[in-house]
Design an enzyme around this catalytic site. Structure first.
Site, PDB file in Angstrom:
ATOM      1  N   ARG A 105      21.686  23.222  37.333  1.00  0.00           N
ATOM      2  CA  ARG A 105      23.085  23.343  37.787  1.00  0.00           C
ATOM      3  C   ARG A 105      23.200  23.352  39.301  1.00  0.00           C
ATOM      4  O   ARG A 105      24.229  22.987  39.854  1.00  0.00           O
ATOM      5  CB  ARG A 105      23.706  24.605  37.164  1.00  0.00           C
ATOM      6  CG  ARG A 105      22.988  25.874  37.513  1.00  0.00           C
ATOM      7  CD  ARG A 105      23.351  27.026  36.581  1.00  0.00           C
ATOM      8  NE  ARG A 105      22.800  26.850  35.230  1.00  0.00           N
ATOM      9  CZ  ARG A 105      23.069  27.659  34.212  1.00  0.00           C
ATOM     10  NH1 ARG A 105      23.875  28.692  34.381  1.00  0.00           N
ATOM     11  NH2 ARG A 105      22.531  27.433  33.030  1.00  0.00           N
TER      12      ARG A 105
ATOM     13  N   LYS B 209       8.527  29.913  33.294  1.00  0.00           N
ATOM     14  CA  LYS B 209       8.744  29.780  31.856  1.00  0.00           C
ATOM     15  C   LYS B 209       7.526  30.267  31.084  1.00  0.00           C
ATOM     16  O   LYS B 209       6.409  30.223  31.602  1.00  0.00           O
ATOM     17  CB  LYS B 209       8.965  28.298  31.500  1.00  0.00           C
ATOM     18  CG  LYS B 209      10.328  27.745  31.884  1.00  0.00           C
ATOM     19  CD  LYS B 209      10.456  26.302  31.436  1.00  0.00           C
ATOM     20  CE  LYS B 209      11.815  25.729  31.806  1.00  0.00           C
ATOM     21  NZ  LYS B 209      12.948  26.393  31.115  1.00  0.00           N
TER      22      LYS B 209
HETATM   23  N1  BES Z   1      15.456  22.565  31.694  1.00  0.00           N
HETATM   24  C1  BES Z   1      15.899  23.796  31.154  1.00  0.00           C
HETATM   25  C2  BES Z   1      16.666  23.642  29.855  1.00  0.00           C
HETATM   26  C3  BES Z   1      15.890  23.136  28.675  1.00  0.00           C
HETATM   27  C4  BES Z   1      15.295  24.015  27.788  1.00  0.00           C
HETATM   28  C5  BES Z   1      15.831  21.800  28.405  1.00  0.00           C
HETATM   29  C6  BES Z   1      14.630  23.548  26.676  1.00  0.00           C
HETATM   30  C7  BES Z   1      15.163  21.323  27.298  1.00  0.00           C
HETATM   31  C8  BES Z   1      14.565  22.205  26.428  1.00  0.00           C
HETATM   32  C9  BES Z   1      16.810  24.499  32.153  1.00  0.00           C
HETATM   33  O1  BES Z   1      16.519  24.275  33.482  1.00  0.00           O
HETATM   34  C10 BES Z   1      16.676  25.968  31.916  1.00  0.00           C
HETATM   35  O2  BES Z   1      15.613  26.472  32.129  1.00  0.00           O
HETATM   36  N2  BES Z   1      17.758  26.597  31.482  1.00  0.00           N
HETATM   37  C11 BES Z   1      17.763  28.003  31.234  1.00  0.00           C
HETATM   38  C12 BES Z   1      19.056  28.567  31.781  1.00  0.00           C
HETATM   39  C13 BES Z   1      19.103  30.060  31.774  1.00  0.00           C
HETATM   40  C14 BES Z   1      18.124  30.631  32.770  1.00  0.00           C
HETATM   41  C15 BES Z   1      20.507  30.486  32.121  1.00  0.00           C
HETATM   42  C16 BES Z   1      17.672  28.238  29.717  1.00  0.00           C
HETATM   43  O3  BES Z   1      18.304  27.519  28.968  1.00  0.00           O
HETATM   44  O4  BES Z   1      16.930  29.115  29.331  1.00  0.00           O
HETATM   45 MN    MN Z   2      15.012  25.552  34.196  1.00  0.00          MN
END
Ligand code: BES
Ligand code: MN
Ligand code: ZN
Length: 505
Positions: A354, A280
């Site tokens: 997921r 990230k």
């Molecule tokens: N934990 C994150 C989602 C998240 C983002 C929660 C911001 C709280 C605040 C999740 O694991 C994630 O990284 N999701 C990705 C999915 C994408 C790669 C399809 C996202 O939302 O960017």
């Molecule tokens: Mn994630």
């Protein structure tokens, strides 16, 4: 804080602070507070304030009147409940929490609440409004100071729920008891979320959940790595393999009295989400300690349900892993085999929630529940779509989505129904495996839900809550202790009023 009760005439009230909840007459922000006849003495005291519209009884507003001596009260705190409408219950918790915070700030030690103010027209109290009020006041005293070397004690330590109606007595007692039990679940959820990830790895998370619920009739089972391997839970193992903190899965089982319905709750327990090899960006990465909020509210709800002795058979499942980049991490392009035998190509290691949920959802089928409800901080997309106001809800059962929605409306935790259109499946197809885990950022909440749906059998009712936006109240708190515990009150209400659809099929 202790909450006690008092039934007497209003003349016998003697208190440091008399808390009076007030509704607002129609006309939105320009409305005036509606003053019940039992406290009509207030009118002369605040007539100029009412005229000036400095206090209109809007929700989340208060008016602290110092040294009044009216009703033998040193101070009076007026609390806005917003317009009188049938959905008033949804605002009781927030108003109580807001009042409690003012009492804290004013360094008042003990207060008396005019409970009847929470229900207009003196229709009489009920368990729900009293318990939401109690939960809100308890929550106003919540603190997370585990890591502060100097702790400031809270002076607000005693509250009396007052009514001048003898018939309210039973509602006061059970309402306060239930409210305290709900708050214990809420507090557990918030403590789990606020705890930093160096003290909350998967093993600690599941053991905390086991220990916290062991005081009640809750059976706990923990899967370690070798059990996860035996169960072929490749999603949980894959996400967890990059961290020296090994993944786990917790199963909590509570069988309430006369429980004819069976509900499975599943909660995402990623104790820290760096994104993995698809790392990230740096800003706000520290917030990713709350990526286990789904598991926290599932564990907190289980504690509350067992403590309330709800008549339901509840199985709560928490898959937990830490998503780290390392030489051992799972890679983009890896293919992993899941608990249900299906294969997944990893095209983004940051779509990890997921994967761990898919194994847990597949496993949940073995209990043959009436419904599976999962809660997860699944996508950043839901934060963009709904902000911190509502969670996204998806699923294959309009009936159970409806029950979740009405519980949310009732307690003031909103959910918004998002679609699971067939078209979303296309972006989750893989050339090499059965599926791939990320369908990109467009409509990511719906695609996340669609991915989970691959692991739900057709005849199994299922509801998915994407709580990424609501779980963390970053704007109202200093950083580090922002957990909202969103969902505990909703899920407790859902379980309390659960109606099985099984017989209808
Ligand atoms: N934990 C994150 C989602 C998240 C983002 C929660 C911001 C709280 C605040 C999740 O694991 C994630 O990284 N999701 C990705 C999915 C994408 C790669 C399809 C996202 O939302 O960017
Ligand atoms: Mn994630
Ligand atoms: Zn995540």
């Amino acid at each position: 804080m202790k909450i006690s009760t008092k039934i007497s005439s209003i003349q016998d009230v003697s208190t440091d602070c008399f808390v009076i909840p007030l509704f607002q007459s129609e006309g939105g922000d320009k409305g005036k507070p509606i003053i019940p006849k039992e406290v009509k003495e207030l009118e002369s005291l605040i007539s100029d304030i009412i005229d000036s519209k400095a206090f209109t009884a809007k929700l989340n507003t208060t008016l602290f009147l110092r040294n009044t001596r009216l009703f033998n009260a040193k101070n009076i705190l007026l609390v806005g409940l917003g317009e009188w409408k049938s959905d008033y219950l949804s605002r009781v918790y927030a108003a109580a929490k807001c009042a409690g915070s003012v009492i804290r700030c004013e360094k008042v030690k003990s207060a008396t609440l005019y409970v009847s103010g929470f229900c207009k027209n003196k229709k009489g109290l009920d368990d729900d409004s009293t318990s939401q009020a109690a939960a809100g006041f308890f929550d106003s005293t919540y603190e997370f100071n585990e890591y502060k070397t100097e702790k400031e004690p809270i002076s607000f330590n005693s509250l009396t729920f007052f009514s001048d109606q003898k018939s309210d007595e039973k509602y006061l007692k059970t309402g306060i008891e239930n409210g305290e039990k709900i708050f214990q679940g809420l507090k557990l959820a918030k403590d789990l979320c606020n705890t930093p990830p160096n003290d909350l790895n998967p093993d600690k998370l599941v053991n905390w959940g086991k220990k916290a619920t062991s005081q009640f009739d809750v059976k706990a089972t923990i899967f370690d790595t070798s059990r996860l391997e035996k169960e072929k839970m490749g999603g949980i193992l894959g996400v967890g393999q990059g961290s020296k903190n090994q993944p786990r899965l917790l199963v909590l089982e509570y069988k309430g009295p006369k429980s004819s319905s069976k509900v499975c709750l599943v909660g995402k327990g990623v104790t820290f989400d760096t994104g993995g090899i698809n790392i990230k960006p740096s800003p706000k990465m520290e917030d990713m300690k709350y990526d286990m909020s789904g598991s926290a509210i599932v564990i907190g709800t289980t504690l509350a349900a067992a403590s309330l002795k709800l008549p339901i058979h509840l199985i709560s499942i928490v898959p937990s892993a830490e998503n780290m980049p390392s030489g051992d991490s799972y890679r983009p392009s890896d293919v992993i085999a899941m608990h249900n035998g299906k294969t997944v190509e990893i095209n983004n290691t940051d779509a990890e929630g997921r994967l761990i949920l898919a194994d847990a959802l597949s496993y949940a089928h073995t209990f043959k529940p009436d419904v599976i409800v999962d809660a997860a901080t699944l996508t950043g997309g839901v934060v963009i779509a709904l902000g911190t106001v509502a969670a996204g809800v998806m699923g294959n059962s309009d009936e159970y989505i409806g029950q979740i929605k009405s519980s949310g409306e009732k307690v003031g935790e909103k959910v918004w129904h998002l679609p699971l259109y067939d078209e979303y499946k296309e972006d989750l197809q893989s050339g090499i495996a059965d599926y791939r885990n990320s369908g990109g950022r467009e409509a990511s909440p719906s695609k996340g839900g669609t991915f989970l749906n691959f692991f739900i059998q057709k005849e199994q009712p299922w509801v998915h809550l994407d709580i990424a936006g609501v779980a963390w109240a970053a704007s109202s708190n200093p950083s580090g202790n922002c957990a909202s515990g969103w969902g505990v009150r909703l899920l407790v209400d859902f379980l309390s009023n659960f109606k099985s659809m099984k017989s209808k099929k």
